[in-house]
Design a protein around this motif. Structure first.
Motif, short mmCIF file in Angstrom:
data_model
loop_
_atom_site.label_atom_id
_atom_site.label_comp_id
_atom_site.label_asym_id
_atom_site.label_seq_id
_atom_site.Cartn_x
_atom_site.Cartn_y
_atom_site.Cartn_z
N PRO A 114 -4.92 41.31 -7.49
CA PRO A 114 -5.09 39.89 -7.10
C PRO A 114 -4.63 38.90 -8.17
O PRO A 114 -4.42 37.72 -7.86
CB PRO A 114 -6.60 39.78 -6.86
CG PRO A 114 -7.04 41.17 -6.53
CD PRO A 114 -6.19 42.05 -7.41
N LEU A 115 -4.47 39.35 -9.41
CA LEU A 115 -3.99 38.48 -10.47
C LEU A 115 -2.47 38.51 -10.61
O LEU A 115 -1.91 37.82 -11.45
CB LEU A 115 -4.62 38.89 -11.81
CG LEU A 115 -6.12 38.61 -11.94
CD1 LEU A 115 -6.69 39.28 -13.17
CD2 LEU A 115 -6.38 37.10 -11.97
N ARG A 116 -1.82 39.30 -9.77
CA ARG A 116 -0.37 39.40 -9.80
C ARG A 116 0.28 38.89 -8.52
O ARG A 116 1.40 38.38 -8.56
CB ARG A 116 0.06 40.86 -10.00
CG ARG A 116 -0.35 41.48 -11.33
CD ARG A 116 0.42 42.77 -11.51
NE ARG A 116 0.09 43.45 -12.74
CZ ARG A 116 -0.83 44.42 -12.84
NH1 ARG A 116 -1.50 44.80 -11.78
NH2 ARG A 116 -1.06 45.00 -14.00
N ASP A 117 -0.44 39.06 -7.41
CA ASP A 117 0.20 38.78 -6.12
C ASP A 117 -0.11 37.40 -5.55
O ASP A 117 0.26 37.10 -4.42
CB ASP A 117 -0.19 39.86 -5.10
CG ASP A 117 -1.70 39.94 -4.84
OD1 ASP A 117 -2.42 38.98 -5.17
OD2 ASP A 117 -2.16 40.99 -4.33
N ALA A 152 3.70 33.00 -12.22
CA ALA A 152 4.12 31.61 -12.07
C ALA A 152 2.94 30.65 -12.02
O ALA A 152 3.09 29.46 -12.32
CB ALA A 152 4.96 31.45 -10.81
N ALA A 153 1.78 31.14 -11.66
CA ALA A 153 0.57 30.31 -11.56
C ALA A 153 -0.57 31.04 -12.25
O ALA A 153 -1.42 31.66 -11.60
CB ALA A 153 0.23 30.03 -10.10
N PRO A 154 -0.60 31.04 -13.58
CA PRO A 154 -1.58 31.83 -14.33
C PRO A 154 -3.02 31.35 -14.15
O PRO A 154 -3.26 30.19 -13.83
CB PRO A 154 -1.13 31.66 -15.79
CG PRO A 154 -0.36 30.38 -15.80
CD PRO A 154 0.31 30.29 -14.47
N TRP A 155 -3.93 32.29 -14.34
CA TRP A 155 -5.37 31.97 -14.30
C TRP A 155 -5.72 31.17 -15.54
O TRP A 155 -5.38 31.54 -16.65
CB TRP A 155 -6.18 33.26 -14.24
CG TRP A 155 -7.66 33.02 -14.20
CD1 TRP A 155 -8.53 33.01 -15.25
CD2 TRP A 155 -8.43 32.73 -13.03
NE1 TRP A 155 -9.80 32.73 -14.81
CE2 TRP A 155 -9.78 32.56 -13.46
CE3 TRP A 155 -8.13 32.60 -11.68
CZ2 TRP A 155 -10.82 32.25 -12.57
CZ3 TRP A 155 -9.15 32.31 -10.79
CH2 TRP A 155 -10.48 32.15 -11.24
N ARG A 156 -6.44 30.06 -15.38
CA ARG A 156 -6.74 29.17 -16.49
C ARG A 156 -8.23 29.13 -16.85
O ARG A 156 -8.61 28.46 -17.82
CB ARG A 156 -6.26 27.76 -16.19
CG ARG A 156 -4.75 27.67 -15.94
CD ARG A 156 -4.33 26.25 -15.58
NE ARG A 156 -2.91 26.21 -15.20
CZ ARG A 156 -1.92 26.06 -16.07
NH1 ARG A 156 -2.19 25.95 -17.36
NH2 ARG A 156 -0.66 26.03 -15.65
N GLY A 157 -9.06 29.81 -16.10
CA GLY A 157 -10.49 29.76 -16.35
C GLY A 157 -10.99 30.91 -17.20
O GLY A 157 -10.22 31.61 -17.87
N MET A 158 -12.30 31.11 -17.15
CA MET A 158 -12.94 32.17 -17.91
C MET A 158 -12.78 33.52 -17.22
O MET A 158 -12.76 33.61 -15.99
CB MET A 158 -14.44 31.91 -18.07
CG MET A 158 -14.81 30.98 -19.19
SD MET A 158 -16.62 30.94 -19.40
CE MET A 158 -16.75 29.88 -20.84
N ILE A 159 -12.67 34.57 -18.03
CA ILE A 159 -12.67 35.94 -17.53
C ILE A 159 -13.59 36.77 -18.41
O ILE A 159 -13.46 36.76 -19.64
CB ILE A 159 -11.27 36.57 -17.56
CG1 ILE A 159 -10.32 35.84 -16.62
CG2 ILE A 159 -11.33 38.05 -17.19
CD1 ILE A 159 -8.89 36.39 -16.64
N ALA A 160 -14.53 37.48 -17.80
CA ALA A 160 -15.35 38.46 -18.51
C ALA A 160 -14.70 39.82 -18.30
O ALA A 160 -14.56 40.29 -17.16
CB ALA A 160 -16.78 38.46 -17.97
#
Length: 297
Positions: free
Chosen positions: A126-129, A136-144
């Motif tokens: 889900p972080l690639r597709d 092109a639209a990276p995750w900008r929030g927190m990740i545990a």
């Protein structure tokens, strides 16, 4: 949804089978106690603690398409953890963690997370597709992120364009797996949550307290670390400041999941804009309440 309250949790989601007794134990002990089966795993523990803190966690994990997995997913959803991006493995069993706790705390534990390890990169789809993010639209929030993932996958996370702007919060999962997270140690925008033993393993030495351990990790290239030491002082350190606070002293009713609870409470506090010193104090109080027997699920 408030972006600050939407936090990704990546790693283990499984069944915890925990035996607890108030009696002291040693090798070969056979004592009376209680045995429970509850949802667990580092990533899921953090996700459930985040729900209790008012956040909205989304879980990326591998869960089998077996009866144990169906029940686990239903329990997670009922609790408030988003399960829409789970990888449901058709050919793998749902993972399990087994622990024994006695009067002195954790006696022994075994983590069977082979399904998570075998699922590998499928967990991150889900972080690639584009479902959650993409290059092109990276995750900008927190990740545990927990260290139950393979070394190769952790290294990939450290260099993935889709995660390059993420506020990454890393937990080694256990001292035995601490070295897996070494590829992430020098990554910008990364915060490590470790206990004293894990800090020593990451640095190849022993420390006499959390402040010394935190400074040791900074010297190894870490950007920011939080080091816990059971009932002794906890330290939050970065290049700008080293903060050390004692946790509230309580009678321990349980220990499994305490570190995950601390990490989640601290992440939620900082996501809400709490100052560093206040966030540390808040997380220590939440974790102490959990250890003393406060809300578990």
């Amino acid at each position: 949804m408030n972006e600050q309250s939407h936090i990704l949790c990546i790693g283990a989601a499984l069944w915890d089978i925990i035996g607890r007794t108030p009696a002291p134990m040693r090798i070969g002990s056979d004592v009376a106690g209680r045995i429970s089966r509850i949802p667990g795993g580092v990533a899921l523990n953090i996700a459930m603690a985040l729900v209790r803190a008012g956040a909205h966690p989304d879980l990326l994990a591998a869960v089998g398409q077996d009866a144990a997995g169906d029940t686990l997913v239903a329990d997670m959803a009922a609790y408030g953890v988003s399960v829409q991006h789970l990888y449901r493995a058709p050919d793998l069993p749902t993972d399990t963690y087994m622990a024994i706790e006695g009067a002195g705390g954790l006696i022994a534990a075994i983590a069977d997370v082979h399904s998570l390890e075998m699922a590998g990169a499928k967990v991150l789809a889900p972080l690639r597709d584009g479902r959650l993010a993409s290059d092109a639209a990276p995750w900008r929030g927190m990740i545990a992120l927990d260290g139950n993932l393979t070394v190769a996958l952790l290294a990939e996370i450290g260099s993935a364009p889709a995660l390059a702007q993420a506020d990454l919060r890393v937990a080694p999962a256990s001292p035995g797996k601490g070295e897996r997270v070494l590829p992430l140690l020098k990554r910008p925008g990364t915060v490590f949550y470790v206990n004293l033993q894990e800090a020593g393993l990451l640095c190849g030495t022993e420390f006499d307290g959390s402040a010394a351990a935190a400074r040791g990790l900074l010297a190894r290239g870490a950007r920011r670390v939080l080091v816990t030491d059971g009932a002794r002082d906890t330290t939050d350190a970065c290049a700008d400041a080293v903060l050390t606070q004692p946790p509230p002293q309580v009678q321990a009713a349980r220990v499994t999941g305490a570190g995950d609870t601390f990490m989640a409470a601290h992440m939620a506090a900082e996501a809400q804009g709490m100052a560093r010193e206040d966030a540390l104090s808040h997380a220590l109080k939440v974790a102490a309440n959990y250890v003393a027997g406060g809300p578990e699920h």
